[in-house]
Design a protein around this motif. Structure first.
Motif, short mmCIF file in Angstrom:
data_model
loop_
_atom_site.label_atom_id
_atom_site.label_comp_id
_atom_site.label_asym_id
_atom_site.label_seq_id
_atom_site.Cartn_x
_atom_site.Cartn_y
_atom_site.Cartn_z
N ALA A 1 -1.07 87.41 46.42
CA ALA A 1 -2.01 87.75 47.50
C ALA A 1 -3.06 86.65 47.66
O ALA A 1 -3.36 86.23 48.78
N ALA A 2 -3.62 86.19 46.54
CA ALA A 2 -4.64 85.15 46.61
C ALA A 2 -4.07 83.86 47.18
O ALA A 2 -4.71 83.19 48.01
N TYR A 3 -2.86 83.51 46.77
CA TYR A 3 -2.22 82.29 47.28
C TYR A 3 -1.96 82.40 48.79
O TYR A 3 -2.25 81.48 49.55
N SER A 4 -1.44 83.55 49.22
CA SER A 4 -1.12 83.74 50.64
C SER A 4 -2.37 83.72 51.50
O SER A 4 -2.41 83.08 52.57
N VAL A 5 -3.41 84.43 51.05
CA VAL A 5 -4.67 84.45 51.81
C VAL A 5 -5.29 83.06 51.83
O VAL A 5 -5.78 82.61 52.88
N ALA A 6 -5.26 82.36 50.70
CA ALA A 6 -5.83 81.01 50.66
C ALA A 6 -5.09 80.07 51.61
O ALA A 6 -5.71 79.24 52.29
N LEU A 7 -3.76 80.21 51.68
CA LEU A 7 -2.99 79.37 52.60
C LEU A 7 -3.44 79.59 54.04
O LEU A 7 -3.67 78.63 54.79
N VAL B 1 2.22 76.17 59.47
CA VAL B 1 2.12 75.28 58.31
C VAL B 1 1.92 76.10 57.04
O VAL B 1 2.55 75.85 55.99
N SER B 2 1.04 77.11 57.11
CA SER B 2 0.77 77.95 55.95
C SER B 2 2.01 78.75 55.54
O SER B 2 2.31 78.90 54.35
N VAL B 3 2.72 79.29 56.52
CA VAL B 3 3.94 80.04 56.23
C VAL B 3 4.98 79.11 55.59
O VAL B 3 5.69 79.49 54.65
N GLY B 4 5.06 77.87 56.10
CA GLY B 4 5.97 76.90 55.50
C GLY B 4 5.63 76.63 54.04
O GLY B 4 6.53 76.52 53.20
N ALA B 5 4.34 76.57 53.72
CA ALA B 5 3.91 76.37 52.33
C ALA B 5 4.28 77.57 51.47
O ALA B 5 4.66 77.42 50.31
N LEU B 6 4.16 78.78 52.04
CA LEU B 6 4.54 79.98 51.30
C LEU B 6 6.04 79.99 51.02
O LEU B 6 6.48 80.29 49.90
N PHE B 7 6.85 79.64 52.02
CA PHE B 7 8.30 79.57 51.82
C PHE B 7 8.65 78.47 50.81
O PHE B 7 9.59 78.62 50.03
N VAL C 1 0.07 88.59 56.07
CA VAL C 1 -1.11 88.26 55.27
C VAL C 1 -1.69 86.92 55.70
O VAL C 1 -2.91 86.78 55.88
N ILE C 2 -0.84 85.94 55.90
CA ILE C 2 -1.30 84.62 56.31
C ILE C 2 -1.93 84.67 57.70
O ILE C 2 -2.98 84.06 57.95
N ALA C 3 -1.29 85.39 58.63
CA ALA C 3 -1.84 85.49 59.99
C ALA C 3 -3.21 86.16 59.98
O ALA C 3 -4.13 85.73 60.69
N ALA C 4 -3.36 87.20 59.17
CA ALA C 4 -4.65 87.88 59.07
C ALA C 4 -5.71 86.97 58.46
O ALA C 4 -6.86 86.94 58.91
N ALA C 5 -5.33 86.20 57.44
CA ALA C 5 -6.27 85.28 56.81
C ALA C 5 -6.65 84.15 57.77
O ALA C 5 -7.80 83.70 57.78
N THR C 6 -5.70 83.70 58.56
CA THR C 6 -5.99 82.67 59.56
C THR C 6 -7.01 83.17 60.57
O THR C 6 -7.96 82.47 60.94
#
Length: 200
Positions: free
Chosen positions: A151-157, A174-180, A36-41
């Motif tokens: 979902a909103a948090y992950s996409v926003a990251l 960095v975004s994945v680190g924030a999700l973890f 999700v994060i990679a797609a949002a990036t």
């Protein structure tokens, strides 16, 4: 992001994200959050007409999350006795199931939302609610809120990380680190602030 180009830039990205998010209730090791994060990036680097679209990606991930919860809930409901015996062998799982039951019984569904961010928390909550035969109307609205929040948090990251750091693997990392980090925080809160179970 170049190596993801052919997939991320096609409508198939929604199917891959949806399948991963739906199945990770049974296989928590699936990298659904990373996808999700990679797609949002990647979306942050495109135009408004490019795939993936931020809103569509959020709705896709949230819907798949709720559907996965519902499938796990129904499976546990049907096989409740067998699952109960498996849970009874673990004091940790038994305690978590009791806290969940007490929370749902008095409308404390915030636990469902918090568990969505914790590692394997979604699995425990969905299967536990089904095995305990909690009413769907007590569980599913909170599952929907949890799925949409996650979902909103992950996409926003992913999107904001790309806006600040560029659509690169650094931004994704960095975004994945924030999700973890959010997952670790949720797990900590679930351990530190157990929901008391009323004596029957």
């Amino acid at each position: 992001m170049e190596s993801f180009g052919s997939l991320i830039g096609s409508p198939w990205v929604y199917a891959v994200v949806a399948l991963s998010v739906l199945l990770d209730v049974f296989l928590p090791m699936l990298p659904s959050g990373v996808l999700v994060i990679a797609a949002a990036t990647a979306a942050a680097a495109g135009t408004a007409t490019d795939v993936p679209d931020i809103l569509a990606l959020t709705l896709c991930a949230a819907t798949a999350s709720v559907l996965g919860d519902l499938v796990a809930y129904r499976i546990a409901w049907r096989g409740g006795d067998r699952l109960d015996r498996a849970i009874a062998r673990s004091s940790r799982l038994t305690g978590a199931q009791e806290r969940l039951g007490a929370a749902l019984a008095r409308g404390g569904g915030g636990l469902v939302v918090l568990a969505r961010f914790a590692p394997a928390g979604r699995s425990l909550v969905s299967l536990g609610a089904g095995a305990a035969r909690r009413r769907a109307r007590d569980f599913l609205p909170w599952s929907a809120l949890a799925g949409l929040s996650w979902a909103a948090y992950s996409v926003a990251l992913g999107y904001l990380g790309a806006q600040w750091l560029g659509a690169t693997w650094i931004a994704t990392a960095v975004s994945v680190g924030a999700l973890f980090g959010a997952g670790a925080g949720a797990a900590y809160l679930m351990r530190r602030r157990p929901i008391p179970v009323k004596a029957s």
